[in-house]
Design an enzyme around this catalytic site. Sequence first.
Site, PDB file in Angstrom:
ATOM      1  N   ASP A 301       0.846  -1.205   0.000  1.00  0.00           N
ATOM      2  CA  ASP A 301       0.000   0.000   0.000  1.00  0.00           C
ATOM      3  C   ASP A 301       0.876   1.248   0.000  1.00  0.00           C
ATOM      4  O   ASP A 301       0.580   2.240  -0.681  1.00  0.00           O
ATOM      5  CB  ASP A 301      -0.909   0.047   1.236  1.00  0.00           C
ATOM      6  CG  ASP A 301      -1.713  -1.223   1.399  1.00  0.00           C
ATOM      7  OD1 ASP A 301      -1.945  -1.912   0.387  1.00  0.00           O
ATOM      8  OD2 ASP A 301      -2.101  -1.533   2.546  1.00  0.00           O
TER       9      ASP A 301
HETATM   10  C1  26A Z   1     -12.055  -6.810   1.498  1.00  0.00           C
HETATM   11  N1  26A Z   1     -10.799  -6.979   2.181  1.00  0.00           N
HETATM   12  C2  26A Z   1     -10.399  -8.328   2.466  1.00  0.00           C
HETATM   13  C3  26A Z   1     -10.010  -5.878   2.496  1.00  0.00           C
HETATM   14  C4  26A Z   1      -8.800  -5.975   3.210  1.00  0.00           C
HETATM   15  C5  26A Z   1      -8.051  -4.792   3.409  1.00  0.00           C
HETATM   16  N2  26A Z   1      -8.447  -3.604   2.959  1.00  0.00           N
HETATM   17  C6  26A Z   1      -9.602  -3.563   2.307  1.00  0.00           C
HETATM   18  N3  26A Z   1     -10.384  -4.645   2.076  1.00  0.00           N
HETATM   19  N4  26A Z   1      -8.122  -6.983   3.792  1.00  0.00           N
HETATM   20  C7  26A Z   1      -7.009  -6.456   4.326  1.00  0.00           C
HETATM   21  N5  26A Z   1      -6.963  -5.146   4.101  1.00  0.00           N
HETATM   22  C8  26A Z   1      -5.953  -4.162   4.512  1.00  0.00           C
HETATM   23  O1  26A Z   1      -4.775  -4.419   3.848  1.00  0.00           O
HETATM   24  C9  26A Z   1      -3.783  -3.680   4.542  1.00  0.00           C
HETATM   25  C10 26A Z   1      -2.426  -4.231   4.224  1.00  0.00           C
HETATM   26  O2  26A Z   1      -2.166  -4.167   2.876  1.00  0.00           O
HETATM   27  C11 26A Z   1      -5.608  -4.221   5.978  1.00  0.00           C
HETATM   28  O3  26A Z   1      -6.483  -3.406   6.720  1.00  0.00           O
HETATM   29  C12 26A Z   1      -4.158  -3.726   6.006  1.00  0.00           C
HETATM   30  O4  26A Z   1      -4.043  -2.445   6.560  1.00  0.00           O
END
Ligand code: 26A
Length: 349
Positions: A301
């Site tokens: 990210d």
């Molecule tokens: C729909 N899902 C599974 C998600 C996520 C996500 N952000 C949005 N939608 N699953 C994990 N994360 C975020 O990814 C970040 C790390 O790349 C987590 O909150 C974490 O901060």
Amino acid sequence: MAATKEYALVCLENPLLDIQAVGDKALLDKYGLKDNDAILAEEKHIPIYEDLLSNYDAKLIAGGAAQNTARGAQYILPPNSVVYFGGVGDDKYAATLRDAVKQVGLRVEYRVDPKIPTGRCGVVITGHNRSLVTDLGAANHYDLEHLKRDDIWKLVQGAEYFYVGGYHFTVCPQAIQTLGEEAAAANKAFIVNVSAPFIAEFFKDPLDASSKYWDYVICNETEAASYAKSHALPYAETDVAAIAKHLANLPKENSKRARVAVITQGTEPTIVAQQGSDDVKQFPVHAIAKEQINDTNGAGDAFAGGFVAGLVQGKSLEESVDMGQWLARLSIQELGPSYPFPKQTYAKA
Ligand code: 26A
């Protein structure tokens, strides 16, 4: 009347609070998790949040993949450059998120659901791996109505860059399509991050429906492999350069911009392909000693945040990749998807 401020970059996805702790194999096994993955929580995963908080000294940290990217881009860009949309509840976790985004000056325009709690993501750190298990909560209720609301749509119209986290394909593909259409019609840049292997596999249809709008597509090597597999591409799943070239050359709606595909590979070089070019470029990452790494949650990210900030500043592709790698290197030295304060300033290598 005060002039409306124009934000150069709008971002859309799922605001989440990360419940992050250092775990072990026993914890991963207990919930059937892989050591380095991102999944949606099923019923059997729900107890992990309490478990992390009660038994693993978990920390609450602002998360949500594209919200991390938006914070990262705003960390670099001048004030009032980035605005982020997504769905939250009316609760303590949402207040924590609003506080965290203030630290970097990110503007958020949340769709607030009074009945559903803010989403959470369990983060289990084992060594340099991180396993993410997400209960979307209110983030799952983001809708087109919010995006098309007059004040929100004005922000869209004022921006030149749209960034969508691929996790949003599980929530509101219609909002993604709407942003893509708008970008193509107005010749603005539309950037999509694939975000997780399961998106390329189980959300292939909405992902593919949006691909004609991609001006930039970003993913990592495991997402690239998952894409190659689910699309039965005729290359080895490890042939990252061929996959990048394939992504760059998918059909495109707006012919005024050549598409760019960027694939990160952890400590291995970042791969960049451009539509219409045979030349696939490689950029070695910024070296870092293993002991300096806190955790890799949010590394991708942060890369996207630095990269997109470079684009917004009109930097070359090479320099934008360098900015992405610079910000990722800073973020992995922090706890979770965070950025260091006092602020560091990017200087071209
Ligand atoms: C729909 N899902 C599974 C998600 C996520 C996500 N952000 C949005 N939608 N699953 C994990 N994360 C975020 O990814 C970040 C790390 O790349 C987590 O909150 C974490 O901060």
